[in-house]
Design a protein around this motif. Structure first.
Motif, PDB file in Angstrom:
ATOM      1  N   ARG A   1     -29.831  -6.786   1.539  1.00  0.00           N
ATOM      2  CA  ARG A   1     -30.198  -6.601   2.942  1.00  0.00           C
ATOM      3  C   ARG A   1     -31.221  -5.494   3.171  1.00  0.00           C
ATOM      4  O   ARG A   1     -32.061  -5.588   4.052  1.00  0.00           O
ATOM      5  CB  ARG A   1     -28.935  -6.321   3.754  1.00  0.00           C
ATOM      6  N   HIS A   2     -31.166  -4.449   2.387  1.00  0.00           N
ATOM      7  CA  HIS A   2     -32.035  -3.298   2.632  1.00  0.00           C
ATOM      8  C   HIS A   2     -33.371  -3.383   1.900  1.00  0.00           C
ATOM      9  O   HIS A   2     -34.177  -2.466   1.980  1.00  0.00           O
ATOM     10  CB  HIS A   2     -31.291  -2.010   2.292  1.00  0.00           C
TER      11      HIS A   2
ATOM     12  N   THR B   1     -22.979   4.040  -0.062  1.00  0.00           N
ATOM     13  CA  THR B   1     -22.399   2.986   0.769  1.00  0.00           C
ATOM     14  C   THR B   1     -23.368   1.826   0.927  1.00  0.00           C
ATOM     15  O   THR B   1     -22.976   0.654   0.820  1.00  0.00           O
ATOM     16  CB  THR B   1     -21.998   3.556   2.149  1.00  0.00           C
ATOM     17  N   LEU B   2     -24.639   2.119   1.180  1.00  0.00           N
ATOM     18  CA  LEU B   2     -25.641   1.064   1.327  1.00  0.00           C
ATOM     19  C   LEU B   2     -25.843   0.310   0.012  1.00  0.00           C
ATOM     20  O   LEU B   2     -25.983  -0.910   0.000  1.00  0.00           O
ATOM     21  CB  LEU B   2     -26.961   1.642   1.827  1.00  0.00           C
TER      22      LEU B   2
ATOM     23  N   ASP C   1     -23.562  -0.074  -2.350  1.00  0.00           N
ATOM     24  CA  ASP C   1     -22.366  -0.906  -2.522  1.00  0.00           C
ATOM     25  C   ASP C   1     -22.443  -2.158  -1.658  1.00  0.00           C
ATOM     26  O   ASP C   1     -22.071  -3.249  -2.099  1.00  0.00           O
ATOM     27  CB  ASP C   1     -21.100  -0.120  -2.174  1.00  0.00           C
ATOM     28  N   TYR C   2     -22.917  -1.996  -0.432  1.00  0.00           N
ATOM     29  CA  TYR C   2     -23.068  -3.152   0.457  1.00  0.00           C
ATOM     30  C   TYR C   2     -24.027  -4.174  -0.156  1.00  0.00           C
ATOM     31  O   TYR C   2     -23.739  -5.372  -0.202  1.00  0.00           O
ATOM     32  CB  TYR C   2     -23.568  -2.709   1.832  1.00  0.00           C
ATOM     33  N   ASP C   3     -25.177  -3.695  -0.636  1.00  0.00           N
ATOM     34  CA  ASP C   3     -26.161  -4.603  -1.219  1.00  0.00           C
ATOM     35  C   ASP C   3     -25.633  -5.267  -2.488  1.00  0.00           C
ATOM     36  O   ASP C   3     -25.905  -6.446  -2.740  1.00  0.00           O
ATOM     37  CB  ASP C   3     -27.479  -3.880  -1.495  1.00  0.00           C
TER      38      ASP C   3
ATOM     39  N   GLY D   1     -22.561  -6.050  -2.977  1.00  0.00           N
ATOM     40  CA  GLY D   1     -21.669  -7.091  -2.470  1.00  0.00           C
ATOM     41  C   GLY D   1     -22.436  -8.324  -2.023  1.00  0.00           C
ATOM     42  O   GLY D   1     -22.023  -9.468  -2.280  1.00  0.00           O
ATOM     43  N   GLU D   2     -23.569  -8.113  -1.360  1.00  0.00           N
ATOM     44  CA  GLU D   2     -24.419  -9.231  -0.950  1.00  0.00           C
ATOM     45  C   GLU D   2     -24.979  -9.962  -2.170  1.00  0.00           C
ATOM     46  O   GLU D   2     -25.035 -11.184  -2.200  1.00  0.00           O
ATOM     47  CB  GLU D   2     -25.576  -8.734  -0.071  1.00  0.00           C
TER      48      GLU D   2
END
Length: 128
Positions: free
Chosen positions: A19-20, A108-109, A111-113, A115-116
């Motif tokens: 996402r980022h 955190t960002l 980890d989010y990416d 997961g994506e």
């Protein structure tokens, strides 16, 4: 029928699963220009691989723009399960990056990416 490259190896497809990451454009055969969109900061850099072991490890470093280096490793746990780990090292610049590092927002960002990335890889694996 075209054979698609694995998601981990296809740098230009990463924005669809991270996402980022706004864009990844090839500069030449080895380097890619990355555009990141993070809360309060947009970063652009050029990176090149420093080590590639297919299906095991990709290390890279920047050659232009924000300075950092990182490695992603892939660990096969079973026929149906893998672990992906990411390590990135950088020196925060400016207030926003220092706050991100102090509050672990950067982790955190990431980890989010990851997961994506996992969801995209699982979706692709389910459609083969």
């Amino acid at each position: 029928m075209a054979v698609s490259r694995p998601l981990w190896a296809d740098v230009e497809r990463r924005p669809a699963s991270l996402r980022h990451v706004g864009r990844v454009d090839p500069v030449d055969a080895r380097t890619f220009a990355w555009q990141l969109s993070l809360p309060g900061v947009d970063e652009v850099f050029v990176a090149e691989p420093t080590e590639v072991v297919p299906e095991e490890r990709i290390a890279r470093r920047t050659t232009e723009g924000v300075r950092h280096a990182g490695v992603v490793t892939f660990h096969r746990l079973s026929d149906a399960e893998n672990r992906v780990t990411l390590r990135t090292e950088y020196e925060p610049k400016g207030l926003v990056e220092h706050l991100g590092a102090l509050t672990n927002l950067d982790a955190t960002l990431a980890d989010y990416d990851l997961g994506e990335f996992r969801r995209t890889a699982e979706h692709e694996a389910g459609h083969r």
